[in-house]
Design an enzyme around this catalytic site. Sequence first.
Site, PDB file in Angstrom:
ATOM      1  N   SER A 115      35.580  66.807  30.469  1.00 25.96           N
ATOM      2  CA  SER A 115      35.448  65.715  29.504  1.00 25.96           C
ATOM      3  C   SER A 115      35.704  64.335  30.101  1.00 25.96           C
ATOM      4  O   SER A 115      35.331  63.337  29.505  1.00 25.96           O
ATOM      5  CB  SER A 115      36.391  65.933  28.322  1.00 25.96           C
ATOM      6  OG  SER A 115      37.732  65.827  28.728  1.00 25.96           O
ATOM      7  N   HIS A 128      42.488  61.763  28.411  1.00 24.86           N
ATOM      8  CA  HIS A 128      41.385  60.937  27.920  1.00 24.86           C
ATOM      9  C   HIS A 128      41.738  59.461  28.038  1.00 24.86           C
ATOM     10  O   HIS A 128      42.890  59.098  28.255  1.00 24.86           O
ATOM     11  CB  HIS A 128      41.046  61.286  26.469  1.00 24.86           C
ATOM     12  CG  HIS A 128      40.218  62.534  26.349  1.00 24.86           C
ATOM     13  ND1 HIS A 128      39.910  63.102  25.152  1.00 24.86           N
ATOM     14  CD2 HIS A 128      39.629  63.320  27.281  1.00 24.86           C
ATOM     15  CE1 HIS A 128      39.176  64.186  25.339  1.00 24.86           C
ATOM     16  NE2 HIS A 128      38.999  64.341  26.636  1.00 24.86           N
ATOM     17  N   ASP A 169      38.203  61.183  19.829  1.00 27.25           N
ATOM     18  CA  ASP A 169      39.060  62.372  19.735  1.00 27.25           C
ATOM     19  C   ASP A 169      39.623  62.662  18.349  1.00 27.25           C
ATOM     20  O   ASP A 169      40.493  63.520  18.224  1.00 27.25           O
ATOM     21  CB  ASP A 169      40.243  62.231  20.704  1.00 27.25           C
ATOM     22  CG  ASP A 169      39.821  62.318  22.150  1.00 27.25           C
ATOM     23  OD1 ASP A 169      38.668  62.694  22.412  1.00 27.25           O
ATOM     24  OD2 ASP A 169      40.655  62.003  23.015  1.00 27.25           O
TER      25      ASP A 169
END
Length: 172
Positions: free
Chosen positions: A49, A90, A115
């Site tokens: 990701s 992230h 998210d």
Amino acid sequence: MLSSLGNPRQAATQLLNFALILSTAFMMWKGLSVATDSPSPIVVVLSGSMEPAFQRGDLLFLWNRNIVQETDVGEIVVYNVKGKDIPIVHRIVRKFGAGPKAKLLTKGDNNAADDTELYAKDQDYLERKDIIGSVVAYIPFVGYVTIMLSEHPWMKTAMLGIMGLMVVLQRE
């Protein structure tokens, strides 16, 4: 080869050496946790990701000492979601407000959406307290060892068995 096990004193010494190695590794981990103010100062990227910034298997080093300092948009952070035990790596893409109560929105660089679906139920944003640490350094692909050990449990058992045998059968 097994004759070294016949001497109880030598067997006890080897067992203590093995315990010393394990306790030293544990103390180093705890020392690093205290120094970085992070419960998990080193994490492995488990998914794609965050590509191209980080690949699956990269080993990340975290720093959480700046807990009073503002967290900025663009900063790559590792956070835990309430009720889940897997750290997520992230980037902060939006920030609402300022200070420790600022609301943060994160997104993986390789993901199409933010998210919000990953957050806990009734949680729309992250707060600074949810962040385990900010990424300060990384080593590419080193974390693949831990990924392989978690995906193939028999490898973990075999590796621990071999290490234990090496310590016990080692001659000085």
